[in-house]
Scaffold this motif. Structure first.
Motif, PDB file in Angstrom:
ATOM      1  N   ASP A 115     -13.616  -7.682   0.008  1.00 22.21           N
ATOM      2  CA  ASP A 115     -12.911  -7.979   1.263  1.00 22.21           C
ATOM      3  C   ASP A 115     -11.432  -7.628   1.201  1.00 22.21           C
ATOM      4  N   LEU A 116     -10.818  -7.759   0.022  1.00 23.26           N
ATOM      5  CA  LEU A 116      -9.383  -7.464  -0.038  1.00 23.26           C
ATOM      6  C   LEU A 116      -9.103  -5.974   0.105  1.00 23.26           C
ATOM      7  N   VAL A 117     -10.020  -5.149  -0.359  1.00 21.94           N
ATOM      8  CA  VAL A 117      -9.845  -3.694  -0.170  1.00 21.94           C
ATOM      9  C   VAL A 117      -9.949  -3.362   1.318  1.00 21.94           C
ATOM     10  N   ILE A 118     -10.897  -3.997   1.987  1.00 22.80           N
ATOM     11  CA  ILE A 118     -11.068  -3.754   3.424  1.00 22.80           C
ATOM     12  C   ILE A 118      -9.840  -4.262   4.198  1.00 22.80           C
ATOM     13  N   VAL A 119      -9.367  -5.439   3.847  1.00 20.62           N
ATOM     14  CA  VAL A 119      -8.145  -5.985   4.462  1.00 20.62           C
ATOM     15  C   VAL A 119      -6.972  -5.029   4.227  1.00 20.62           C
ATOM     16  N   HIS A 120      -6.888  -4.493   3.033  1.00 24.62           N
ATOM     17  CA  HIS A 120      -5.804  -3.574   2.676  1.00 24.62           C
ATOM     18  C   HIS A 120      -5.844  -2.305   3.538  1.00 24.62           C
ATOM     19  N   GLU A 121      -6.996  -1.639   3.557  1.00 26.75           N
ATOM     20  CA  GLU A 121      -7.084  -0.366   4.290  1.00 26.75           C
ATOM     21  C   GLU A 121      -6.877  -0.578   5.786  1.00 26.75           C
ATOM     22  N   LEU A 122      -7.350  -1.705   6.296  1.00 30.24           N
ATOM     23  CA  LEU A 122      -7.179  -1.959   7.730  1.00 30.24           C
ATOM     24  C   LEU A 122      -5.748  -2.383   8.057  1.00 30.24           C
ATOM     25  N   ALA A 123      -5.061  -3.049   7.128  1.00 26.91           N
ATOM     26  CA  ALA A 123      -3.640  -3.373   7.345  1.00 26.91           C
ATOM     27  C   ALA A 123      -2.826  -2.083   7.480  1.00 26.91           C
ATOM     28  N   HIS A 124      -3.259  -1.036   6.766  1.00 25.38           N
ATOM     29  CA  HIS A 124      -2.588   0.265   6.889  1.00 25.38           C
ATOM     30  C   HIS A 124      -2.676   0.830   8.302  1.00 25.38           C
ATOM     31  N   GLN A 125      -3.639   0.386   9.091  1.00 26.38           N
ATOM     32  CA  GLN A 125      -3.729   0.921  10.458  1.00 26.38           C
ATOM     33  C   GLN A 125      -2.441   0.603  11.207  1.00 26.38           C
ATOM     34  N   TRP A 126      -1.873  -0.575  10.931  1.00 21.54           N
ATOM     35  CA  TRP A 126      -0.570  -0.928  11.509  1.00 21.54           C
ATOM     36  C   TRP A 126       0.554  -0.279  10.685  1.00 21.54           C
ATOM     37  N   PHE A 127       0.469  -0.467   9.357  1.00 20.49           N
ATOM     38  CA  PHE A 127       1.564  -0.097   8.461  1.00 20.49           C
ATOM     39  C   PHE A 127       1.171   1.110   7.608  1.00 20.49           C
ATOM     40  N   GLY A 128       1.561   2.279   8.056  1.00 20.73           N
ATOM     41  CA  GLY A 128       1.179   3.511   7.353  1.00 20.73           C
ATOM     42  C   GLY A 128       0.644   4.506   8.370  1.00 20.73           C
ATOM     43  N   ASP A 129      -0.299   4.023   9.203  1.00 17.18           N
ATOM     44  CA  ASP A 129      -0.922   4.941  10.163  1.00 17.18           C
ATOM     45  C   ASP A 129      -0.158   4.943  11.494  1.00 17.18           C
ATOM     46  N   SER A 130      -0.148   3.788  12.176  1.00 16.74           N
ATOM     47  CA  SER A 130       0.622   3.718  13.418  1.00 16.74           C
ATOM     48  C   SER A 130       2.122   3.823  13.118  1.00 16.74           C
ATOM     49  N   VAL A 131       2.621   2.959  12.259  1.00 17.75           N
ATOM     50  CA  VAL A 131       4.015   3.059  11.809  1.00 17.75           C
ATOM     51  C   VAL A 131       4.012   3.915  10.542  1.00 17.75           C
ATOM     52  N   GLY A 132       4.369   5.169  10.670  1.00 17.86           N
ATOM     53  CA  GLY A 132       4.249   6.109   9.546  1.00 17.86           C
ATOM     54  C   GLY A 132       5.579   6.357   8.854  1.00 17.86           C
ATOM     55  N   VAL A 133       5.519   6.797   7.609  1.00 19.80           N
ATOM     56  CA  VAL A 133       6.756   7.124   6.892  1.00 19.80           C
ATOM     57  C   VAL A 133       7.213   8.538   7.249  1.00 19.80           C
ATOM     58  N   ARG A 134       8.523   8.739   7.240  1.00 15.29           N
ATOM     59  CA  ARG A 134       9.061  10.090   7.426  1.00 15.29           C
ATOM     60  C   ARG A 134       9.113  10.831   6.092  1.00 15.29           C
ATOM     61  N   SER A 135       9.367  10.075   5.022  1.00 13.44           N
ATOM     62  CA  SER A 135       9.495  10.666   3.690  1.00 13.44           C
ATOM     63  C   SER A 135       8.632   9.886   2.726  1.00 13.44           C
ATOM     64  N   TRP A 136       8.068  10.598   1.755  1.00 10.50           N
ATOM     65  CA  TRP A 136       7.118   9.949   0.851  1.00 10.50           C
ATOM     66  C   TRP A 136       7.770   8.915  -0.059  1.00 10.50           C
ATOM     67  N   LYS A 137       9.086   9.024  -0.272  1.00 20.85           N
ATOM     68  CA  LYS A 137       9.726   8.026  -1.148  1.00 20.85           C
ATOM     69  C   LYS A 137       9.645   6.623  -0.548  1.00 20.85           C
ATOM     70  N   ASP A 138       9.450   6.541   0.773  1.00 17.14           N
ATOM     71  CA  ASP A 138       9.344   5.238   1.438  1.00 17.14           C
ATOM     72  C   ASP A 138       7.914   4.689   1.447  1.00 17.14           C
ATOM     73  N   ILE A 139       7.082   5.190   0.549  1.00 11.77           N
ATOM     74  CA  ILE A 139       5.662   4.815   0.515  1.00 11.77           C
ATOM     75  C   ILE A 139       5.441   3.300   0.378  1.00 11.77           C
ATOM     76  N   TRP A 140       6.452   2.588  -0.130  1.00 13.44           N
ATOM     77  CA  TRP A 140       6.292   1.114  -0.233  1.00 13.44           C
ATOM     78  C   TRP A 140       6.106   0.492   1.148  1.00 13.44           C
ATOM     79  N   LEU A 141       6.647   1.164   2.203  1.00 17.67           N
ATOM     80  CA  LEU A 141       6.450   0.655   3.575  1.00 17.67           C
ATOM     81  C   LEU A 141       4.965   0.668   3.947  1.00 17.67           C
ATOM     82  N   ASN A 142       4.189   1.529   3.282  1.00 17.92           N
ATOM     83  CA  ASN A 142       2.734   1.512   3.475  1.00 17.92           C
ATOM     84  C   ASN A 142       2.067   0.541   2.500  1.00 17.92           C
ATOM     85  N   GLU A 143       2.250   0.824   1.215  1.00 17.49           N
ATOM     86  CA  GLU A 143       1.468   0.110   0.196  1.00 17.49           C
ATOM     87  C   GLU A 143       1.945  -1.327  -0.047  1.00 17.49           C
TER      88      GLU A 143
END
Ligand code: TRP
Ligand code: ZN
Length: 500
Positions: A351-379
């Motif tokens: 369940d935590l993996v599913i929660v994680h990947e779906l949380a990315h729908q907000w943070f990572g997918d909808s709100v995306g990074v401009r530069s890869w160094k900001d990857i913490w904003l996703n992960e």
């Protein structure tokens, strides 16, 4: 560059139609006519290959058309993305035969020029190209590393919308990065699945392969009748749009702007479950060999979306779901609207993996990074979603998880969370855990009330846009009324354990 763009401008450019371009449409048409008149001069200039093609003509009509750059300046991926245009839409027409593993494809890209372009690049590491057209006319092209360099018959004036059609065929291969592992086109026993973070999109379609340039996508996929095809978004009714000689064609559409690395098709033997959650379709699919996890994936997806919508705000896409297949990549990916789980390592059953990947729908997918160094904003955010989920579902509190990790010593603190370097992009300690710890430290400093306003505000303000860490710091300071530079500096830009 840490400058914020207005969400409106971000949206417009994500859709490929910059506000500027919209404002100059009549001019763009004039410029088109101008370019046509001057095609000969331009073409002559281009075939001799100067860096700058100077167009001669009446003084008033003189313009300088130059090549778009081969990258967008991401230090981790200098060749990723390209300058001089904004993509609005990708139409990917794919025909795949799982037996021969041969893909034959035409990608049609609609873009708007952001400078007077003599030529431009796409990122492409896929199979052999047999034709490139720009605005319906054959265009010259060469390939150099991951760059597909395209020289149209006539220059493309800034603001003009143009289409590029690239036809190619052969056996696509995954990209195997020493540090990041396998990404891109992954062949499976009975088909193929793509998961392309950070730069694997180019393994299967020509792309402006940067998270800065989001676009909408249409997928037309033709595959043998005995396999199922899924992609991002929703299937077009009635789903199957053609049947011929033992092959069916299906159409899927992602109508919200999407970064290229989040584009996904899954081809193979799948059992599909359809439901509805929060008013949107929930479409999950699993390889029949993973039947035990199927119900679990479907139900947990619905449960996670419901809970996350409460904590993060309105779900940003028009459908959800998940795909579990045996891929052998040992990670899952938050492909937009419908994550992919590598069932081989049982991820779709956690369940935590599913929660994680779906949380990315907000943070990572909808709100995306401009530069890869900001990857913490996703992960960091997706990991903190796991901590919050546990906290609110009878598990250990985020504070307890934080305290446990804060005791870590040595190399746990070595890599900078806010600028980890390409090889450490997915470092579990520095990016996932310390990213989540950064958010927890922030929560403690600004208090629960402000923190739980900040998360949905961040998602809402930047919905379908792209952001930098500075944008997050600015919003946190605005909502809390506190100076947070010290906190973020210690947690993100220093190696070593921050003081509490
Ligand atoms: N973003 C993925 C996640 O949610 C992880 C991931 C994507 C990854 N690509 C990767 C991990 C490459 C390691 C290597 O966790
Ligand atoms: Zn993640």
């Amino acid at each position: 560059m840490l400058r914020r763009r207005s969400p409106l401008a971000a949206l417009a450019s994500a859709a490929g139609f910059s506000l500027l371009a919209a404002a100059v449409i009549p001019t763009a048409a004039d410029a088109d006519a101008l370019t046509t008149r001057q095609t000969t001069a331009l073409t002559t200039g281009l075939t001799t290959g100067p860096a700058t093609a100077l167009i001669t003509g009446p003084a008033s009509a003189r313009a300088t058309f130059t090549p778009g750059s081969a990258g967008v300046g991401d230090p981790y991926f200098p060749k990723a993305g390209n300058g001089g245009y904004d993509v609005g839409h990708y139409d990917l027409n794919l025909r795949f035969d799982p037996k021969s593993r041969r893909l034959s494809a035409t990608a049609t890209i609609t873009a708007a020029a952001t400078q007077d372009l003599s030529r431009f690049d796409l990122d492409f590491s896929g199979p052999k190209i047999h034709k490139v057209e720009v605005n319906g006319r054959k265009a010259a092209y060469t390939r150099k590393g991951q760059e597909l360099i395209i020289t149209p018959k006539s220059g493309l004036p800034s603001g003009a919308t143009f289409t590029v059609e690239v036809s190619y065929a052969g056996k696509p291969k995954a990209i195997n990065d020493e540090a990041l592992g396998l990404e891109g086109w992954i062949n499976t026993k009975d088909g193929a699945v793509v998961l392309s973070e950070p730069d694997g999109a180019r393994s299967w379609f020509p792309a402006n392969d940067t998270p800065r340039d989001k676009a909408t996508f249409t997928f037309h996929v033709t595959a043998p009748v005995n396999v199922t095809v899924l992609a991002n978004g929703e299937p077009k009714n009635p789903g199957i749009v053609g049947v011929r000689n033992g092959y069916t064609t299906v159409k899927w559409e992602m109508t919200q702007p999407m970064a290229t690395y989040l584009a996904m098709v899954a081809i193979g033997k799948f059992k599909v479950t359809e439901g509805v959650v929060n008013g949107v379709p929930n479409i999950t699919a699993y390889d029949p060999a993973l039947a035990k996890q199927a119900k679990y994936l479907h139900r947990t997806t619905a449960k996670a979306i419901k809970w996350e919508s409460k904590v993060f705000g309105a779900y940003p896409f028009s459908s959800t779901g998940g795909i579990a297949d045996k891929l052998g990549v040992a990670y899952s990916l938050e492909t937009q609207g419908r994550p992919v789980y590598d069932g081989g390592s049982e991820m779709a059953g956690d369940d935590l993996v599913i929660v994680h990947e779906l949380a990315h729908q907000w943070f990572g997918d909808s709100v995306g990074v401009r530069s890869w160094k900001d990857i913490w904003l996703n992960e960091g955010f997706a990991t903190y979603a796991e901590w919050l989920y546990e906290e609110q579902h009878g598990g250990s509190s985020a504070q307890k998880t934080f305290a446990r990790d804060y005791k870590q010593k040595g190399r746990f603190w070595k890599v900078k969370t806010g600028d980890p370097g390409k090889a450490e992009l997915f470092n579990g300690d520095a990016i996932y855990t310390r990213g989540a710890m950064t958010l927890h430290a922030l929560r403690k400093k600004i208090g629960d009330e402000t923190f739980f306003k900040l998360l949905p505000a961040w998602a809402e303000e930047n919905r379908h846009g792209t952001v930098t860490t500075q944008d997050f710091v600015d919003l946190a300071e605005k909502l809390s009324g506190q100076d947070l530079d010290g906190l973020f500096d210690a947690w993100l830009y220093h190696a070593g354990k921050p003081a509490l």
